[in-house]
Design a protein around this motif. Structure first.
Motif, PDB file in Angstrom:
ATOM      1  N   LEU A 160       0.867  -1.157   0.045  1.00 40.35           N
ATOM      2  CA  LEU A 160      -0.071  -0.035   0.022  1.00 40.35           C
ATOM      3  C   LEU A 160       0.878   1.298   0.094  1.00 40.35           C
ATOM      4  N   GLY A 161       2.104   1.232   0.960  1.00 41.72           N
ATOM      5  CA  GLY A 161       2.873   2.433   0.926  1.00 41.72           C
ATOM      6  C   GLY A 161       3.403   2.656  -0.262  1.00 41.72           C
ATOM      7  N   SER A 162       3.780   1.534  -1.281  1.00 41.01           N
ATOM      8  CA  SER A 162       4.413   1.814  -2.523  1.00 41.01           C
ATOM      9  C   SER A 162       3.506   2.147  -3.475  1.00 41.01           C
ATOM     10  N   LEU A 163       2.065   1.676  -3.383  1.00 39.44           N
ATOM     11  CA  LEU A 163       1.327   2.038  -4.356  1.00 39.44           C
ATOM     12  C   LEU A 163       0.785   3.457  -4.360  1.00 39.44           C
ATOM     13  N   LEU A 164       0.722   4.187  -2.858  1.00 40.48           N
ATOM     14  CA  LEU A 164       0.556   5.511  -2.670  1.00 40.48           C
ATOM     15  C   LEU A 164       1.247   6.265  -3.153  1.00 40.48           C
ATOM     16  N   PHE A 165       2.706   6.331  -3.405  1.00 37.53           N
ATOM     17  CA  PHE A 165       3.582   6.858  -3.987  1.00 37.53           C
ATOM     18  C   PHE A 165       3.757   6.971  -5.631  1.00 37.53           C
ATOM     19  N   LEU A 166       3.233   5.587  -5.996  1.00 39.42           N
ATOM     20  CA  LEU A 166       3.174   5.410  -7.311  1.00 39.42           C
ATOM     21  C   LEU A 166       2.106   6.346  -7.917  1.00 39.42           C
ATOM     22  N   PHE A 167       0.909   6.307  -7.224  1.00 36.93           N
ATOM     23  CA  PHE A 167      -0.259   7.234  -7.729  1.00 36.93           C
ATOM     24  C   PHE A 167       0.220   8.696  -7.342  1.00 36.93           C
ATOM     25  N   GLN A 168       1.095   9.022  -6.389  1.00 35.30           N
ATOM     26  CA  GLN A 168       1.284  10.452  -6.155  1.00 35.30           C
ATOM     27  C   GLN A 168       2.032  11.104  -7.318  1.00 35.30           C
ATOM     28  N   ASN A 169       3.187  10.401  -7.579  1.00 34.94           N
ATOM     29  CA  ASN A 169       4.213  10.502  -8.637  1.00 34.94           C
ATOM     30  C   ASN A 169       3.350  10.508 -10.119  1.00 34.94           C
TER      31      ASN A 169
END
Length: 546
Positions: free
Chosen positions: A287-296
């Motif tokens: 979840l943490g990784s995907l949050l920053f994928l979608f942020q960027n």
């Protein structure tokens, strides 16, 4: 509850919301000022006439120049990726505060090296210095959200971690405007472009000096068995006496959490890696990784690092005009970050803001992409913008208004909250590394994307739509939930109801504890634990007095 009322997990003395916890958050957030400044100033510095002349950009072919510019920008993100991983080791052995000392020093050393670059030495010192500065900001981006979340009372944790994001925006605002200032007031000499590089030393220096005042995280000290020191700092931060009921309860929650993870995971440098075998731990890392994928994936860093290029694609020409438009973008972001920090993040919540930001931002991006496809403003020789171009610029700022109080800082808040004590450093290292990895991908390939794809770069709009689905089904609301209750929060399905259920359980537990009669309480396990903690607190008080 009213919209602006703080939601507490238990009755909290007013003294807990004191100036000390805010001051510690502000000092630590000087790290984000240096991150924000470094992210913002480089794009416009690369467009300064004095810089392009110093390093003879005119002699490069378009493809070669795009590669050079992307390398100057992206080596910083590459360094930050590794810095965020290094921070896990320093945090485990040295703590949050000493880790920040190390990474602030590395950043200052790297910023100093950049000042040695000139036409004779070439651009090498800038590349080397940006790698070191990247290591410094990467480590700091790991440490600061953890440090603040471990100090913060649950009801204002989002606000306090949000100060980190505010520092990022203030640094970015200075970074966006400084090149407009030097370009309009100074002659195009080496000093003109050197000033923006030298300003990096200010936030880095303020962080380094401020670290002599702030305290270590009490939760980290408890995890290392340094109870007397932890108690002293916890009481100082909460502005309460050691025998206050709030302190006793908080220490009991921390101890229970540590005991449980001692039993389930165990202490040690490698133990959190072993915990990754557990699906519930793996899921939070994903979840943490995907949050920053979608942020960027929203496109923010394409704009941060290459704002003149982005505005040129909308038909805005002229160096000063591009710098001015970029500066206004920085102002909008900073103002809206204040709104998010003071009102939205701890009152509206994380999930709702992510929904609104993604939906509104996606619509704006679709309009901008359509305009670039149909009008092709970059090919026009007329410097005047038509009404459609003005509308595209308006939608760009509207996109900023949707993005800033949602996806800009909220992923950092959620990641700082959702991991347990034993995996928090590793989890934050993973999240920060993912942020810088996707940051690197965007910064490395944006010039080529704008050069080759033109309007196609606004595929960011599609990713923002996908992020709505991701958040709705997979990300629970973490607002007001104590760090020690995060495991329970992530167990509940469906996730949209998880926050409400956990808060009701906590309030029911607190109500039940207050209804227990003295006779019943004397024989209860909880009361025995509470008395045991009172005895430990008394011993800590005696130790502190000695």
């Amino acid at each position: 509850m009213t919209l602006l009322e703080l939601k507490e997990d238990r009755p909290t003395p007013k003294a807990v919301y004191n100036w000390r916890v805010y001051a510690c958050a502000v000092v630590a957030s000087f790290a984000s000022c240096m991150i924000g400044y470094d992210s913002a100033f480089i794009g416009t510095t690369l467009a300064l006439p004095s810089f392009t002349k110093e390093f003879d950009f005119a002699s490069y072919e378009p493809d070669d120049l795009a590669l050079l510019q992307s390398n100057i920008v992206s080596v910083y993100q590459a360094g930050a990726f590794f810095g965020s991983l290094f921070a896990y080791a320093t945090s485990h052995f040295l703590g949050r505060r000493k880790s920040l000392f190390i990474f602030a020093a590395v950043f200052l050393f790297g910023a100093g090296i950049m000042l040695a670059a000139n036409s004779d030495r070439g651009i090498g010192p800038i590349l080397a210095g940006r790698v070191l500065a990247g290591i410094g900001v990467g480590g700091a981006s790991n440490m600061v959200p953890i440090y603040i979340s471990e100090l913060a009372p649950p009801a204002v944790r989002g606000r306090l971690v949000g100060i980190y994001e505010l520092g990022w925006q203030i640094g970015g605002l200075v970074g966006f405007w400084i090149n407009y200032g030097v370009n309009t007031t100074l002659e195009p000499t080496r000093s003109q472009w050197l000033i923006p590089f030298a300003v990096q030393l200010i936030p880095g220096g303020l962080l380094f000096l401020g670290l002599f005042w702030i305290k270590e995280s009490p939760r980290w000290l408890f995890s290392k068995g340094r109870r007397d020191e932890a108690m002293k700092i916890l009481c100082w931060i909460r502005n309460l006496e050691p025998i206050d009921q709030y302190i006793i309860e908080e220490v009991r929650l921390i101890d229970r959490d540590l005991e449980r993870y001692e039993r389930e995971v165990g202490r040690g440098f490698w133990r959190p890696f072993l915990a990754l075998k557990k699906p519930k731990v793996q899921w939070r890392f994903v979840l943490g990784s995907l949050l920053f994928l979608f942020q960027n994936g929203s496109g923010i860093n394409a704009i941060n690092y290459y704002s003149p290029t982005v505005f040129r694609s909308l038909g805005i020409t002229g160096t000063n005009t591009g710098f001015l438009t970029t500066g206004l973008f920085g102002i909008v972001k900073t103002v809206l970050t204040f709104v998010w920090l003071l009102w939205l993040v701890d009152h509206v919540g994380r999930r709702r803001m992510l929904f609104v930001g993604a939906a509104g931002g996606s619509l704006c991006m679709w309009f901008i992409g359509s305009y670039i496809k149909i009008a092709d403003p970059a090919s026009k020789t007329d410097a005047r913008m038509d009404s459609a171009g003005i509308a595209a610029v308006f939608f760009f700022y509207l996109w900023t208004a949707f993005y800033t109080p949602s996806w800009n800082g909220t992923p950092w808040v959620v990641n700082s909250e959702m991991f347990d004590q034993n995996t928090r450093s590793l989890g934050q290292a993973s999240a920060a590394a993912n942020n810088w990895f996707w940051n690197f991908i965007i910064s490395r390939f944006t010039p080529q994307m704008f050069l080759k794809m033109k309007y196609g770069v606004y595929f960011f709009a599609s990713l923002m739509i996908l992020s709505i689905v991701f958040v709705f089904f997979l990300v629970p609301e973490t607002k007001s939930v104590p760090l020690e209750a995060m495991d329970r929060l992530f167990e509940i399905r469906p996730v949209r109801k998880a926050n409400k259920i956990v808060m009701e359980e906590l309030q029911a537990q607190n109500a039940a504890a207050t209804r227990v009669s003295p006779e019943d309480a004397s024989s209860s396990t909880d009361e025995k634990e509470r008395r045991s903690h009172q005895e430990e607190v008394a011993e800590s008080v005696r130790a502190m007095s000695r």
